[in-house]
Motif scaffolding. Structure first.
Motif, PDB file in Angstrom:
ATOM      1  N   LYS A  59       0.819  -1.224   0.000  1.00  0.00           N
ATOM      2  CA  LYS A  59       0.000   0.000   0.000  1.00  0.00           C
ATOM      3  C   LYS A  59       0.847   1.266   0.000  1.00  0.00           C
ATOM      4  CE  LYS A  59      -3.286   0.962   2.759  1.00  0.00           C
ATOM      5  NZ  LYS A  59      -4.674   1.315   2.528  1.00  0.00           N
ATOM      6  N   ARG A  61       2.128   2.349   2.743  1.00  0.00           N
ATOM      7  CA  ARG A  61       1.512   2.971   3.923  1.00  0.00           C
ATOM      8  C   ARG A  61       2.598   3.331   4.932  1.00  0.00           C
ATOM      9  NH1 ARG A  61      -3.786   2.146   6.192  1.00  0.00           N
ATOM     10  NH2 ARG A  61      -3.914   1.995   8.453  1.00  0.00           N
ATOM     11  N   SER A 146      -7.808  -0.617   4.334  1.00  0.00           N
ATOM     12  CA  SER A 146      -8.482  -0.540   3.040  1.00  0.00           C
ATOM     13  C   SER A 146      -7.489  -0.910   1.933  1.00  0.00           C
ATOM     14  CB  SER A 146      -9.034   0.863   2.838  1.00  0.00           C
ATOM     15  OG  SER A 146      -8.023   1.831   3.069  1.00  0.00           O
ATOM     16  N   ASN A 148      -6.363   0.015  -0.908  1.00  0.00           N
ATOM     17  CA  ASN A 148      -6.001   1.035  -1.894  1.00  0.00           C
ATOM     18  C   ASN A 148      -4.557   1.450  -1.635  1.00  0.00           C
ATOM     19  OD1 ASN A 148      -7.432   2.032   0.601  1.00  0.00           O
ATOM     20  ND2 ASN A 148      -6.388   3.903  -0.039  1.00  0.00           N
ATOM     21  N   SER A 154     -10.789   4.990  -0.974  1.00  0.00           N
ATOM     22  CA  SER A 154     -10.920   3.576  -0.618  1.00  0.00           C
ATOM     23  C   SER A 154     -11.701   2.816  -1.683  1.00  0.00           C
ATOM     24  CB  SER A 154     -11.620   3.452   0.734  1.00  0.00           C
ATOM     25  OG  SER A 154     -10.823   4.053   1.724  1.00  0.00           O
ATOM     26  N   GLU A 183     -15.647   3.593   5.430  1.00  0.00           N
ATOM     27  CA  GLU A 183     -15.014   2.680   6.366  1.00  0.00           C
ATOM     28  C   GLU A 183     -15.758   2.633   7.703  1.00  0.00           C
ATOM     29  OE1 GLU A 183     -13.730   5.206   4.822  1.00  0.00           O
ATOM     30  OE2 GLU A 183     -11.857   4.678   3.820  1.00  0.00           O
TER      31      GLU A 183
HETATM   32 MG    MG Z   1      -7.684   3.438   4.416  1.00  0.00          MG
END
Ligand code: MG
Ligand code: AMP
Length: 352
Positions: A59, A61, A146, A148, A154, A183
């Motif tokens: 991701k 992230r 999520s 994405n 999302s 979410e």
């Molecule tokens: Mg998210």
């Protein structure tokens, strides 16, 4: 690059052989995207630190943004969390399975990569047969943010997941569109009164009716960016849900909002920009410039929640330079919708 397998699966009665393929991947430390009632999640074995690290990598992230852990039986919360307050048990009883994530003190079996280094765990039981079957068959809790790329809207359809993560994950279970479209609500029970860190599918009104007193984190209702240092929901400090286009939200009384949106659309179109307008069923016909899409009805904010992320991606795919969105009332699901719209617009808000 990974070979991403796409597994179409029945939403109501997921085929056991298909679930087994996906669960094997999870058990071996791989990544599987799967539908929940809110949005698609990107799942890995929550108790395997190396597998969870792969989620962050796929991701892109930030490592301090923790991941929600998903379980398939309410009792499993007692293995993953400790010191659960009475209020937590009551909420679990009422709202699980469902879109309510509880932040609780983590037990010592939970790896610190899963909690982003915090001593709390965010946990929920999703209300989706595919998600539940996958968790059960894997035989372990599944960590899933999520599905994405970090910062993007999302995913509410398998196509959205593939746009962002094809070649970066091992498999996706495709069971069509998700029901809720925004979410889960993240509720922190490690403080008193409990605090909503992220508004979502279970509303403030729902929680207040059960708990009596609930607070809302200032960042969750902010009209401009709130500076967040040491936060209990680290995700709040990052850019979120952002389309590639610039975005504006016009808030106020509907008549004035329509006038302002028209004026802005005209101005930017004359300046040579391609403009998308996010309107509602009630106001659609008021616009005759730009690419106009309805988010849903003002009298049915659930429909707006379901459509929102898909529309942001559609407008991006149509190559608009600017998205102008109408603001909506903040009651019930409207709080979650406005939180997403304002963040998607990086707090470019015009009050009329
Ligand atoms: Mg998210
Ligand atoms: P998502 O990546 O879209 O699933 O978002 C998960 C949200 O839950 C993020 O905003 C996280 O910061 C938040 N979250 C996850 N775990 C925790 C935790 N232990 N404490 C507080 N917030 C959390």
């Amino acid at each position: 690059m990974k070979k991403t397998i796409i597994i179409k699966v029945s939403k109501e009665n997921p085929e056991p052989d298909k679930i087994r393929i996906a669960a094997d991947i999870i058990r071996r430390g791989g990544l599987v995207a799967f539908p929940t009632e809110t949005v698609y999640g990107l799942g890995a074995d929550a108790l395997n630190p190396d597998a969870v690290k792969e989620i962050y990598a796929a991701k892109m992230r930030p490592p301090d943004n923790p991941i929600i852990v998903h379980i398939a039986r309410k009792e499993d919360v007692y293995k993953l969390a400790v010191d659960i307050p009475k209020s937590g048990e009551k909420l679990i009883d009422i709202f699980w399975p469902g879109p309510l994530t509880l932040v609780l003190k983590a037990s010592n079996i939970v790896p610190r990569v899963t909690t982003g280094g915090l001593d709390t765990i965010a946990i929920r039981m999703p209300k989706h047969e595919v998600a539940l079957a996958l968790i059960r068959e894997a035989g372990r809790p599944i960590a899933a943010p999520s599905a994405n790329l970090a910062g993007r809207p999302s995913p509410t359809l398998a196509e959205h997941v593939l746009q962002d993560l094809f070649g970066r994950i091992d498999a996706i279970l495709d069971a069509g569109p998700t029901n809720i479209g925004v979410e889960s609500t993240v509720l922190d029970l490690s403080c008193n009164p409990p605090q909503i860190l992220r508004p979502g599918g279970v509303t403030y009104e729902d929680l207040k009716a059960v708990l009596g007193e609930v607070s809302i984190h200032p960042a969750a209702v902010a009209k401009s960016e709130v500076h967040i240092e040491r936060t209990r929901s680290p995700g709040m400090k990052y850019k979120h849900y952002a389309p590639k286009a610039e975005m504006l939200v016009v808030e106020g009384e509907l008549k004035s909002v329509i006038m302002k949106v028209r004026e802005l659309a005209k101005y930017y179109i004359e300046a040579g920009k391609k403009v998308g307008i996010l309107a509602t069923d009630e106001s659609m016909k008021e616009y005759n410039l730009g690419i106009v899409k309805s988010m849903g009805s003002r009298n049915n904010l659930a429909s707006v929640a379901r459509n929102l992320f898909k529309l942001l991606r559609e407008l991006d795919n149509e190559g608009v330079d600017l998205i102008i969105a109408e603001g909506l009332p903040q009651e019930n699901l409207g709080l979650a919708v406005m939180n997403r719209l304002r963040k998607a617009a990086s707090y470019n808000i015009i009050n009329v």
